[in-house]
Write an enzyme that holds these catalytic residues in place. Structure first.
Site, PDB file in Angstrom:
ATOM      1  N   ASP A   6      53.435  59.903  22.897  1.00  0.00           N
ATOM      2  CA  ASP A   6      52.873  61.236  23.137  1.00  0.00           C
ATOM      3  C   ASP A   6      52.091  61.625  21.887  1.00  0.00           C
ATOM      4  OD1 ASP A   6      52.506  63.833  24.365  1.00  0.00           O
ATOM      5  OD2 ASP A   6      54.015  64.606  22.989  1.00  0.00           O
ATOM      6  N   SER A   7      51.383  62.747  21.967  1.00  0.00           N
ATOM      7  CA  SER A   7      50.649  63.227  20.792  1.00  0.00           C
ATOM      8  C   SER A   7      51.599  63.821  19.751  1.00  0.00           C
ATOM      9  CB  SER A   7      49.635  64.286  21.221  1.00  0.00           C
ATOM     10  OG  SER A   7      50.309  65.338  21.871  1.00  0.00           O
ATOM     11  N   TYR A  38      46.073  66.610  21.322  1.00  0.00           N
ATOM     12  CA  TYR A  38      45.060  65.794  21.983  1.00  0.00           C
ATOM     13  C   TYR A  38      44.291  66.648  23.012  1.00  0.00           C
ATOM     14  CZ  TYR A  38      47.073  61.185  20.592  1.00  0.00           C
ATOM     15  OH  TYR A  38      47.507  60.072  19.925  1.00  0.00           O
ATOM     16  N   GLY A  39      44.975  67.665  23.521  1.00  0.00           N
ATOM     17  CA  GLY A  39      44.477  68.387  24.693  1.00  0.00           C
ATOM     18  C   GLY A  39      43.230  69.213  24.478  1.00  0.00           C
ATOM     19  N   CYS A  69      52.720  61.816  28.102  1.00  0.00           N
ATOM     20  CA  CYS A  69      51.736  62.821  27.691  1.00  0.00           C
ATOM     21  C   CYS A  69      50.833  63.103  28.888  1.00  0.00           C
ATOM     22  CB  CYS A  69      50.910  62.265  26.530  1.00  0.00           C
ATOM     23  SG  CYS A  69      49.546  63.346  26.042  1.00  0.00           S
ATOM     24  N   THR A  71      48.090  64.825  28.964  1.00  0.00           N
ATOM     25  CA  THR A  71      46.677  64.731  28.597  1.00  0.00           C
ATOM     26  C   THR A  71      46.176  63.284  28.673  1.00  0.00           C
ATOM     27  OG1 THR A  71      47.008  66.593  27.116  1.00  0.00           O
ATOM     28  CG2 THR A  71      45.028  65.290  26.768  1.00  0.00           C
ATOM     29  N   GLU A 148      55.439  72.871  18.682  1.00  0.00           N
ATOM     30  CA  GLU A 148      55.506  72.043  17.467  1.00  0.00           C
ATOM     31  C   GLU A 148      56.055  72.855  16.281  1.00  0.00           C
ATOM     32  OE1 GLU A 148      54.562  68.638  16.837  1.00  0.00           O
ATOM     33  OE2 GLU A 148      54.357  68.302  18.987  1.00  0.00           O
ATOM     34  N   CYS A 182      52.036  69.420  30.878  1.00  0.00           N
ATOM     35  CA  CYS A 182      52.031  68.883  29.515  1.00  0.00           C
ATOM     36  C   CYS A 182      53.490  68.671  29.139  1.00  0.00           C
ATOM     37  CB  CYS A 182      51.367  69.893  28.588  1.00  0.00           C
ATOM     38  SG  CYS A 182      51.633  69.577  26.836  1.00  0.00           S
ATOM     39  N   THR A 183      53.793  67.535  28.550  1.00  0.00           N
ATOM     40  CA  THR A 183      55.200  67.217  28.277  1.00  0.00           C
ATOM     41  C   THR A 183      55.808  68.078  27.168  1.00  0.00           C
ATOM     42  OG1 THR A 183      54.448  65.396  26.869  1.00  0.00           O
ATOM     43  CG2 THR A 183      55.093  64.852  29.137  1.00  0.00           C
ATOM     44  N   HIS A 184      54.966  68.821  26.461  1.00  0.00           N
ATOM     45  CA  HIS A 184      55.526  69.765  25.474  1.00  0.00           C
ATOM     46  C   HIS A 184      56.164  70.975  26.163  1.00  0.00           C
ATOM     47  CE1 HIS A 184      53.232  67.663  22.359  1.00  0.00           C
ATOM     48  NE2 HIS A 184      53.741  68.466  21.439  1.00  0.00           N
TER      49      HIS A 184
HETATM   50  N1  DGL Z   1      52.293  66.528  25.245  1.00  0.00           N
HETATM   51  C1  DGL Z   1      50.929  66.516  25.575  1.00  0.00           C
HETATM   52  C2  DGL Z   1      50.609  66.543  27.027  1.00  0.00           C
HETATM   53  O1  DGL Z   1      51.474  66.217  27.786  1.00  0.00           O
HETATM   54  C3  DGL Z   1      49.899  66.755  24.632  1.00  0.00           C
HETATM   55  C4  DGL Z   1      49.624  68.097  24.109  1.00  0.00           C
HETATM   56  C5  DGL Z   1      48.474  67.979  23.168  1.00  0.00           C
HETATM   57  O2  DGL Z   1      48.501  67.089  22.341  1.00  0.00           O
HETATM   58  O3  DGL Z   1      47.538  68.770  23.281  1.00  0.00           O
HETATM   59  O4  DGL Z   1      49.529  66.876  27.428  1.00  0.00           O
END
Ligand code: DGL
Length: 260
Positions: A6-7, A38-39, A69, A71, A148, A182-184
């Site tokens: 993941d990012s 990353y998004g 992730c 994204t 984060e 998004c997994t966050h």
């Molecule tokens: N955890 C990420 C996702 O699922 C990335 C969030 C990011 O890096 O912007 O999209």
């Protein structure tokens, strides 16, 4: 051995599920904490970063990869599958299927990063499964830095007001199911639920891990989980141990991802 990336910390939502279902599995996790998010980046940059992440995991001799992730799954899965000779799984399909199964009123909300919402990947998968479902998608870019940096308590005013603003359209639309694309986002789910009480939230990281288990089954190993990050090891250690509710111990290492 399974490689997961993941990012940043978001992929830990998948790790939690993999460890509970396949406790003997050996896992290598990479969180690109030095380049998160990353998004907000272009598709080309997301693909470039994702290729480096996969090359790093392959250097660890993993035999399957889960892109934990949204994204990367939404923007780079096809390219990664064409480029690398290893089974690669994303998070979009499993979450879309779950949402179609859960919704009672046929209204599904999708939240994710800018790049994920722009890709339309979740909507396309949903429409392929059930053409009658109506969707509303909203990008929620500030959720990633909030997660984060640990702003995930439902009583936190910054987190709550951000969620209230982002989720207004979905609330008005009346979705009974929302894909946390998004997994966050599962890490900030208590805040989301406070704004959208009674709405079913789909945890993409966990659903993709369940699907991975169904597809490849447990491979068996010593249950060793190694974590690699591209930025500070200590802050990841602290945050990951809290989130996973288990100490990650000394198994966190720094990697120079630009070399891959
Ligand atoms: N955890 C990420 C996702 O699922 C990335 C969030 C990011 O890096 O912007 O999209």
């Amino acid at each position: 051995m399974i490689g997961v990336f993941d990012s940043g910390m978001g992929g830990l939502t998948a790790i939690k599920q993999i460890v509970s279902m396949m406790p003997n599995e050996d896992i290598v996790y990479f969180g690109d904490t030095g380049r998160v998010p990353y998004g907000t980046r272009s598709k080309d940059t997301i693909i470039k970063y994702a290729c480096q992440d996969v090359r790093f995991l392959l250097s660890k001799k993993v035999d399957a990869i889960l892109i934990a992730c949204g994204t990367v799954s939404a923007n780079a899965l096809t390219v990664l599958r064409q480029t690398f000779d290893v089974p690669i799984y994303g998070v979009v399909e499993a979450a879309a299927e779950k949402a179609c199964e859960f919704t009672r009123n046929g209204k599904v909300g999708i939240i994710g990063t800018n790049a994920t919402v722009k890709s339309n990947a979740y909507v396309e998968h949903i429409k392929r499964i059930r053409g009658d479902i109506k969707t509303v998608s909203t990008p929620c870019p500030l959720f990633v830095p909030l997660v984060e940096n640990g702003f995930t308590d439902p009583d936190d005013q910054i987190a709550y007001l951000t969620a209230e603003k982002y989720l207004a359209d979905i609330k008005k639309f009346g979705a009974d199911t929302v894909i946390l694309g998004c997994t966050h986002y599962p890490i900030i789910a208590p805040v989301i639920s406070k704004v959208l009480p009674g709405v079913e939230l789909i945890n993409t990281g966990a659903e993709s891990a369940v699907r991975l288990f169904k597809e490849i089954g447990a491979k068996g190993g010593e249950g060793r989980v190694e974590y690699y990050v591209s930025d500070d090891v200590d802050s990841f250690k602290a945050a990951a141990s809290t989130f996973l509710e288990m100490p990650v111990g000394d198994n966190v290492f720094k990697v120079d991802i630009e070399k891959y």
